[in-house]
Design a protein around this motif. Structure first.
Motif, mmCIF file in Angstrom:
data_model
loop_
_atom_site.group_PDB
_atom_site.id
_atom_site.type_symbol
_atom_site.label_atom_id
_atom_site.label_comp_id
_atom_site.label_asym_id
_atom_site.label_seq_id
_atom_site.Cartn_x
_atom_site.Cartn_y
_atom_site.Cartn_z
ATOM 1 N N GLN A 1 0.664 -1.416 -0.119
ATOM 2 C CA GLN A 1 0.052 -0.068 -0.104
ATOM 3 C C GLN A 1 0.766 1.225 0.057
ATOM 4 O O GLN A 1 0.838 2.113 0.889
ATOM 5 C CB GLN A 1 -0.862 -0.150 1.385
ATOM 6 C CG GLN A 1 -1.808 -1.156 1.313
ATOM 7 C CD GLN A 1 -2.801 -1.392 2.502
ATOM 8 O OE1 GLN A 1 -2.125 -0.996 3.738
ATOM 9 N NE2 GLN A 1 -4.027 -1.632 2.299
ATOM 10 N N GLY B 1 0.674 4.043 -1.937
ATOM 11 C CA GLY B 1 0.221 5.353 -2.124
ATOM 12 C C GLY B 1 -0.380 5.754 -0.678
ATOM 13 O O GLY B 1 -0.243 6.849 -0.231
ATOM 14 N N LEU B 2 -0.749 4.595 0.101
ATOM 15 C CA LEU B 2 -1.314 5.217 1.525
ATOM 16 C C LEU B 2 0.132 5.356 2.388
ATOM 17 O O LEU B 2 -0.278 6.232 3.242
ATOM 18 C CB LEU B 2 -1.984 4.143 2.048
ATOM 19 C CG LEU B 2 -2.514 4.052 3.631
ATOM 20 C CD1 LEU B 2 -3.613 5.161 3.700
ATOM 21 C CD2 LEU B 2 -3.162 2.757 3.941
ATOM 22 N N ASN C 1 0.900 9.000 1.386
ATOM 23 C CA ASN C 1 -0.055 9.753 1.988
ATOM 24 C C ASN C 1 0.100 10.025 3.270
ATOM 25 O O ASN C 1 -0.059 11.147 4.019
ATOM 26 C CB ASN C 1 -1.572 9.397 1.579
ATOM 27 C CG ASN C 1 -1.838 9.808 0.313
ATOM 28 O OD1 ASN C 1 -1.069 10.285 -0.606
ATOM 29 N ND2 ASN C 1 -3.211 9.407 -0.182
ATOM 30 N N THR C 2 0.369 9.156 4.163
ATOM 31 C CA THR C 2 0.400 8.933 5.592
ATOM 32 C C THR C 2 1.650 9.960 6.034
ATOM 33 O O THR C 2 1.766 10.504 6.952
ATOM 34 C CB THR C 2 0.528 7.686 6.132
ATOM 35 O OG1 THR C 2 -0.681 6.733 5.815
ATOM 36 C CG2 THR C 2 0.726 7.585 7.722
ATOM 37 N N PHE D 1 -6.324 12.846 3.549
ATOM 38 C CA PHE D 1 -5.092 12.019 3.150
ATOM 39 C C PHE D 1 -5.367 10.382 3.251
ATOM 40 O O PHE D 1 -4.423 9.586 3.040
ATOM 41 C CB PHE D 1 -3.889 12.262 3.718
ATOM 42 C CG PHE D 1 -3.170 13.414 3.570
ATOM 43 C CD1 PHE D 1 -2.516 13.781 2.259
ATOM 44 C CD2 PHE D 1 -3.502 14.677 4.302
ATOM 45 C CE1 PHE D 1 -2.079 15.029 2.220
ATOM 46 C CE2 PHE D 1 -3.000 15.868 4.101
ATOM 47 C CZ PHE D 1 -2.339 16.213 2.963
ATOM 48 N N ASP E 1 -6.914 7.879 1.431
ATOM 49 C CA ASP E 1 -6.684 6.976 0.474
ATOM 50 C C ASP E 1 -7.497 5.761 0.646
ATOM 51 O O ASP E 1 -6.813 4.737 0.571
ATOM 52 C CB ASP E 1 -5.277 6.907 0.379
ATOM 53 C CG ASP E 1 -4.935 6.122 -1.272
ATOM 54 O OD1 ASP E 1 -5.767 6.210 -1.959
ATOM 55 O OD2 ASP E 1 -3.770 5.611 -1.191
ATOM 56 N N GLY E 2 -8.632 5.625 1.215
ATOM 57 C CA GLY E 2 -9.169 4.562 1.559
ATOM 58 C C GLY E 2 -9.334 4.097 2.867
ATOM 59 O O GLY E 2 -9.990 3.069 3.442
ATOM 60 N N ASN E 3 -8.393 4.561 3.881
ATOM 61 C CA ASN E 3 -7.930 3.862 4.986
ATOM 62 C C ASN E 3 -7.721 5.075 6.004
ATOM 63 O O ASN E 3 -6.493 5.403 6.399
ATOM 64 C CB ASN E 3 -6.833 3.243 5.085
ATOM 65 C CG ASN E 3 -6.874 2.401 6.328
ATOM 66 O OD1 ASN E 3 -7.444 2.626 7.348
ATOM 67 N ND2 ASN E 3 -6.258 1.200 6.487
ATOM 68 N N VAL F 1 -4.319 6.634 8.815
ATOM 69 C CA VAL F 1 -3.752 8.010 8.670
ATOM 70 C C VAL F 1 -4.074 8.763 9.765
ATOM 71 O O VAL F 1 -2.950 9.528 10.364
ATOM 72 C CB VAL F 1 -4.187 8.742 7.251
ATOM 73 C CG1 VAL F 1 -3.560 10.198 7.242
ATOM 74 C CG2 VAL F 1 -3.855 7.815 6.154
#
Length: 233
Positions: free
Chosen positions: A126, A128-129, A132-133, A174, A176-178, A182
């Motif tokens: 993950q 991307g996540l 973003n984190t 941020f 991103d689905g989760n 984050v």
């Protein structure tokens, strides 16, 4: 003559109610922490272990550095003249040592949860996540540093509700689905980096014999910021 402010008949019921109140608060608090760990995907057995370590570790501070400063002080010495003694003030420098420590329950336990989440992101690719984190952590650190204020004799202080509310907004922005992960990571590391590490140079000027990062244990901003943020997302 001694005075008694509580009737003997009311003494035990009063203390019993106080004890029940603290038990209720502890049950609610532990339930909230366990719920937050569950939302982060932490297995129940591991969550119980982490919470236990957080409680016990609240009383453990590990020294990691010692800072020395010299502060001007006014001293007085006696001088004699024609058989008379006079008190003469003069300036001198006094050495002050400040031990900087890290609290096991208030800092190391939440950081271990953050590391666990980073490992999961890498394990499940993950990326991307993960990016973003890290961006959310950078933003949270800058804002935390902007509002944190050194308090002489105490430590680094900041508004208690600011970190979790900021983490919730960053989780939404941020996520991103989760957003839960984050919010927790940015809330935890934002306070640790922005409020504490970025103010490292100011800690030695606080006039305290010891400054503990996460020193309030499970009730410290580092621990609570992530937990509250997860519950609010």
């Amino acid at each position: 003559m001694s005075r008694r402010f509580l009737f003997p008949a009311l003494r035990w019921p009063f203390f019993l109610l106080v004890a029940l109140f603290f038990v209720l608060v502890f049950v609610l608090f532990s339930g909230a922490v366990m719920l937050a760990f569950h939302r982060l995907g932490i297995p129940p057995q591991v969550a119980v272990t982490l919470f236990t370590f957080a409680l016990v570790g609240s009383f453990i501070n590990i020294p990691i550095a010692e800072e020395v400063t010299y502060e001007p002080v006014i001293r007085v010495h006696s001088a004699g003249l024609f058989g008379l003694l006079y008190s003469v003030p003069y300036f001198d420098w006094e050495e002050r040592k400040t031990v900087i420590a890290i609290n096991v329950g208030g800092a190391l336990v939440p950081v271990s949860v953050v590391i666990y989440e980073f490992i999961r992101m890498i394990e499940y690719s993950q990326y991307g996540l993960l990016v973003n984190t890290l961006l959310a952590v950078a933003v949270a650190s800058l804002f935390s540093n902007a509002v944190a204020r050194p308090v002489r004799g105490l430590g680094i202080a900041m508004p208690s509700l600011f970190p979790p509310l900021m983490a919730v907004l960053l989780g939404w922005a941020f996520g991103d689905g989760n957003p839960t992960v984050v919010a927790y990571v940015s809330g935890t590391l934002g306070v640790l980096i922005g409020a504490d590490l970025m103010n490292w140079g100011k800690m030695k000027k606080l006039g305290a014999p010891m400054v503990s990062i996460g020193g309030a244990g499970t009730f410290d901003g580092i621990f609570l910021a992530g937990v509250i943020a997860v519950l609010l997302v």
